[in-house]
Design a protein around this motif. Structure first.
Motif, PDB file in Angstrom:
ATOM      1  N   PRO A 183      36.572  33.090  38.436  1.00  0.00           N
ATOM      2  CA  PRO A 183      36.816  34.272  37.586  1.00  0.00           C
ATOM      3  C   PRO A 183      38.300  34.549  37.386  1.00  0.00           C
ATOM      4  O   PRO A 183      38.700  35.059  36.345  1.00  0.00           O
ATOM      5  CB  PRO A 183      36.132  35.407  38.356  1.00  0.00           C
ATOM      6  N   ALA A 184      39.121  34.220  38.385  1.00  0.00           N
ATOM      7  CA  ALA A 184      40.558  34.431  38.227  1.00  0.00           C
ATOM      8  C   ALA A 184      41.122  33.510  37.154  1.00  0.00           C
ATOM      9  O   ALA A 184      41.940  33.927  36.324  1.00  0.00           O
ATOM     10  CB  ALA A 184      41.276  34.204  39.557  1.00  0.00           C
ATOM     11  N   LEU A 185      40.683  32.255  37.142  1.00  0.00           N
ATOM     12  CA  LEU A 185      41.119  31.332  36.094  1.00  0.00           C
ATOM     13  C   LEU A 185      40.697  31.827  34.718  1.00  0.00           C
ATOM     14  O   LEU A 185      41.452  31.729  33.752  1.00  0.00           O
ATOM     15  CB  LEU A 185      40.526  29.942  36.343  1.00  0.00           C
ATOM     16  N   ASP A 186      39.498  32.358  34.648  1.00  0.00           N
ATOM     17  CA  ASP A 186      38.979  32.860  33.374  1.00  0.00           C
ATOM     18  C   ASP A 186      39.692  34.142  32.957  1.00  0.00           C
ATOM     19  O   ASP A 186      39.980  34.371  31.785  1.00  0.00           O
ATOM     20  CB  ASP A 186      37.471  33.108  33.514  1.00  0.00           C
ATOM     21  N   GLY A 187      39.987  35.005  33.929  1.00  0.00           N
ATOM     22  CA  GLY A 187      40.648  36.275  33.624  1.00  0.00           C
ATOM     23  C   GLY A 187      39.718  37.295  33.006  1.00  0.00           C
ATOM     24  O   GLY A 187      40.168  38.303  32.451  1.00  0.00           O
ATOM     25  N   ALA A 196      34.167  48.472  43.679  1.00  0.00           N
ATOM     26  CA  ALA A 196      33.405  47.524  44.491  1.00  0.00           C
ATOM     27  C   ALA A 196      33.984  46.119  44.408  1.00  0.00           C
ATOM     28  O   ALA A 196      33.883  45.333  45.364  1.00  0.00           O
ATOM     29  CB  ALA A 196      31.941  47.504  44.043  1.00  0.00           C
ATOM     30  N   GLU A 197      34.624  45.801  43.266  1.00  0.00           N
ATOM     31  CA  GLU A 197      35.211  44.471  43.120  1.00  0.00           C
ATOM     32  C   GLU A 197      36.421  44.288  44.030  1.00  0.00           C
ATOM     33  O   GLU A 197      36.717  43.177  44.463  1.00  0.00           O
ATOM     34  CB  GLU A 197      35.604  44.232  41.666  1.00  0.00           C
ATOM     35  N   VAL A 198      37.144  45.364  44.308  1.00  0.00           N
ATOM     36  CA  VAL A 198      38.278  45.278  45.233  1.00  0.00           C
ATOM     37  C   VAL A 198      37.776  44.901  46.614  1.00  0.00           C
ATOM     38  O   VAL A 198      38.308  43.998  47.274  1.00  0.00           O
ATOM     39  CB  VAL A 198      39.051  46.605  45.281  1.00  0.00           C
ATOM     40  N   GLU A 199      36.734  45.591  47.060  1.00  0.00           N
ATOM     41  CA  GLU A 199      36.167  45.300  48.381  1.00  0.00           C
ATOM     42  C   GLU A 199      35.652  43.863  48.441  1.00  0.00           C
ATOM     43  O   GLU A 199      35.840  43.160  49.440  1.00  0.00           O
ATOM     44  CB  GLU A 199      35.035  46.297  48.675  1.00  0.00           C
ATOM     45  N   LYS A 200      35.038  43.410  47.348  1.00  0.00           N
ATOM     46  CA  LYS A 200      34.508  42.046  47.295  1.00  0.00           C
ATOM     47  C   LYS A 200      35.646  41.031  47.376  1.00  0.00           C
ATOM     48  O   LYS A 200      35.558  40.027  48.087  1.00  0.00           O
ATOM     49  CB  LYS A 200      33.722  41.863  46.001  1.00  0.00           C
ATOM     50  N   LEU A 201      36.725  41.291  46.644  1.00  0.00           N
ATOM     51  CA  LEU A 201      37.875  40.387  46.666  1.00  0.00           C
ATOM     52  C   LEU A 201      38.482  40.307  48.059  1.00  0.00           C
ATOM     53  O   LEU A 201      38.793  39.222  48.555  1.00  0.00           O
ATOM     54  CB  LEU A 201      38.924  40.850  45.657  1.00  0.00           C
ATOM     55  N   ARG A 221      44.010  38.872  37.864  1.00  0.00           N
ATOM     56  CA  ARG A 221      43.017  38.247  36.986  1.00  0.00           C
ATOM     57  C   ARG A 221      41.590  38.517  37.462  1.00  0.00           C
ATOM     58  O   ARG A 221      40.697  38.737  36.648  1.00  0.00           O
ATOM     59  CB  ARG A 221      43.278  36.743  36.938  1.00  0.00           C
ATOM     60  N   TYR A 222      41.377  38.499  38.774  1.00  0.00           N
ATOM     61  CA  TYR A 222      40.035  38.752  39.307  1.00  0.00           C
ATOM     62  C   TYR A 222      39.570  40.157  38.961  1.00  0.00           C
ATOM     63  O   TYR A 222      38.384  40.391  38.716  1.00  0.00           O
ATOM     64  CB  TYR A 222      40.052  38.551  40.827  1.00  0.00           C
ATOM     65  N   LEU A 223      40.500  41.096  38.930  1.00  0.00           N
ATOM     66  CA  LEU A 223      40.183  42.499  38.656  1.00  0.00           C
ATOM     67  C   LEU A 223      40.442  42.876  37.197  1.00  0.00           C
ATOM     68  O   LEU A 223      40.604  44.052  36.874  1.00  0.00           O
ATOM     69  CB  LEU A 223      40.989  43.397  39.591  1.00  0.00           C
ATOM     70  N   LYS A 224      40.492  41.885  36.330  1.00  0.00           N
ATOM     71  CA  LYS A 224      40.623  42.081  34.881  1.00  0.00           C
ATOM     72  C   LYS A 224      41.840  42.925  34.520  1.00  0.00           C
ATOM     73  O   LYS A 224      41.823  43.734  33.599  1.00  0.00           O
ATOM     74  CB  LYS A 224      39.347  42.702  34.304  1.00  0.00           C
ATOM     75  N   ARG A 225      42.913  42.750  35.301  1.00  0.00           N
ATOM     76  CA  ARG A 225      44.211  43.393  35.039  1.00  0.00           C
ATOM     77  C   ARG A 225      44.127  44.919  35.052  1.00  0.00           C
ATOM     78  O   ARG A 225      44.977  45.584  34.436  1.00  0.00           O
ATOM     79  CB  ARG A 225      44.788  42.914  33.708  1.00  0.00           C
ATOM     80  N   ARG A 226      43.155  45.475  35.725  1.00  0.00           N
ATOM     81  CA  ARG A 226      43.097  46.932  35.868  1.00  0.00           C
ATOM     82  C   ARG A 226      44.111  47.335  36.930  1.00  0.00           C
ATOM     83  O   ARG A 226      43.919  47.101  38.129  1.00  0.00           O
ATOM     84  CB  ARG A 226      41.685  47.375  36.234  1.00  0.00           C
TER      85      ARG A 226
END
Length: 466
Positions: A183-187, A196-201, A221-226
């Protein structure tokens, strides 16, 4: 999209135990966006290959969404290895990803030869970006780019590639790295990204992401630049303090007006102390990365000419963003230049500087490149002052999470003891007409010294001797 995992471990069919999938069975798992199929292309004692094939239903992927556009139905994204594959991997290979194997528990922590191949991996940053993500983790990386259309080669390459990773490692580690980095490569992600995505990362990145040289880029990139989520994630990662444990991470979440400086901040502060003492007019940051030292130089020094140089284009782009070059007042902007270049080659642009900072750089160079760096800096550029920092290997035993005998970062080619660093620095000073002084950085241990060591080289004026 297809992910295959191959091993030549003996017996190779142990892969079935690790994946919790019998080599003789074809299994199908329903996903919110289609179906995932698991089957074995080969299963012998010498070689075993498990395949995860994701059959995406692009109509089902957007069904139920309020806004529907033609682009949701007619595009190639659903078939790219991205967050869809990560979600399927976490569901289908959940036990393997979490490092569990009921029938053969000893296999979980056993490094075995593994090869993973993924088709249609998004690689908008090109092969170099793919390598920067996976090579620091110890993988041999093979990237095969795919043309937009084989019939029209003049159209150029597509943003997709076939990616093969090879390493002898734990299967759980391989799956974890794929799960985070695709997902980071994809962005982008096909679902809402929230807290929840922060905790997952942080959970999936534990033990490797904090030391990854592209940590900030991966998080962004994993967090969609938020930005708020990225700041939250980076605040809980400690890239410069390898020994940070869960208690340290918990304390880092608490507001603390006198919170201790991170080790890298202490390094930068030590360099800035030298700057404050010597008042250089022209300052050079070699291996400037994302520009943390450059920011301090702009804010806290009177230098009229500040130059940052790095070999990585992407690092310089991030430095531009972090320094807000487009929004700086003209007078400030005129003080700063960013150069793309290598520390291994003679470069006329590096001449005439009063001070050069080389912060945590030399340990990334193998011996032939280190020799080239020595010539470039000390023989050709010859700044009046050179400040070099590098890890102190003796201190590594005090990091509880660092295995004995290993270095702090997978890209470090060496880490010197205090005696080794002083021997090298003394030789540089003698050969090139400098004096040298040493200073510890970070908390000092009576036996092992400080985590970082610094050498300050001062050029001997003509007509004077040391």
């Amino acid at each position: 999209m297809l992910l295959t995992i191959t091993t030549t471990h003996t017996p190779a069919t142990d892969l079935g135990y690790l994946l919790h999938k019998h080599p003789a069975k074809h299994q199908t798992f329903t996903q919110p966006f289609g179906q995932a199929h698991v089957f074995y292309a080969e299963a012998t004692p010498e070689r075993c290959t498990a395949a995860l094939l994701l059959d995406v239903d692009p109509i089902g992927l957007v069904r139920g969404r309020k806004a529907r556009t033609a682009g949701q139905y007619v595009n190639d994204r659903p078939y790219a290895a991205s967050s869809l594959l990560s979600v399927a991997l976490a569901d289908v290979y959940r036990s393997a990803l979490n490092g569990r194997c009921k029938d053969r528990p000893e296999l979980v922590d056993t490094p075995i030869p593994l090869e993973a191949t993924m088709t249609a991996v998004v690689s908008r940053g090109g092969e170099a970006t793919v390598r920067r993500l996976f090579e620091p983790l110890g993988y041999a990386v093979e990237v095969t780019t795919q043309p937009l259309d084989e019939a029209f080669p003049e159209w150029g390459e597509s943003p997709y590639c076939t990616l093969t990773l090879r390493a002898t490692c734990r299967l759980a580690d391989l799956l974890t790295h794929i799960y985070v980095l695709l997902p980071a490569l994809d962005g982008d992600k096909h679902y809402w990204v929230g807290d929840a995505e922060v905790e997952k990362l942080l959970r999936r990145g534990e033990g490797w992401l904090e030391a990854h040289p592209e940590q900030a880029w991966i998080a962004s990139r994993y967090l969609k630049r938020r930005r708020s989520l990225v700041r939250q994630a980076l605040a809980q990662l400690a890239p410069d303090e390898v020994g940070t444990d869960d208690n340290d991470a918990a304390e880092a979440k608490e507001p603390a007006p006198e919170r201790p400086m991170r080790l890298h901040d202490q390094r930068l502060a030590a360099v800035m102390q030298v700057v404050a003492e010597r008042h250089p007019k022209r300052v050079l940051d070699l291996g400037c990365g994302e520009g943390r030292l450059l920011r301090l130089l702009l804010r806290e020094s009177t230098a009229a000419d500040i130059v940052g140089m790095d070999v990585a284009h992407q690092a310089l782009e991030r430095a531009k963003d972090r320094l807000h070059l487009d929004r700086l007042p003209e007078r400030q902007r005129d003080r700063l230049r960013l150069l793309h270049g290598s520390l291994l080659y003679r470069d006329a642009r590096l001449g005439g500087f009063d001070l050069a900072a080389v912060v945590e750089v030399i340990e990334h160079l193998d011996p032939p490149r280190l020799a080239a760096f020595e010539r470039t800096v000390f023989a050709y550029a010859r700044p009046k002052t050179v400040v070099v920092t590098t890890p102190n290997r003796e201190y590594n035993v005090l990091f509880p999470s660092l295995p004995a005998g290993t270095v702090r970062h997978p890209d470090h080619r060496f880490e010197w003891t205090r005696a080794e660093f002083q021997t090298w620095a003394g030789r540089m000073a003698e050969e090139h007409g400098y004096t040298v002084a040493f200073s510890p950085i970070g908390p000092e241990d009576d036996t092992h010294g400080a985590p970082t060591q610094m050498a300050i080289f001062t050029q001997i004026a003509e007509g004077h001797t040391a």
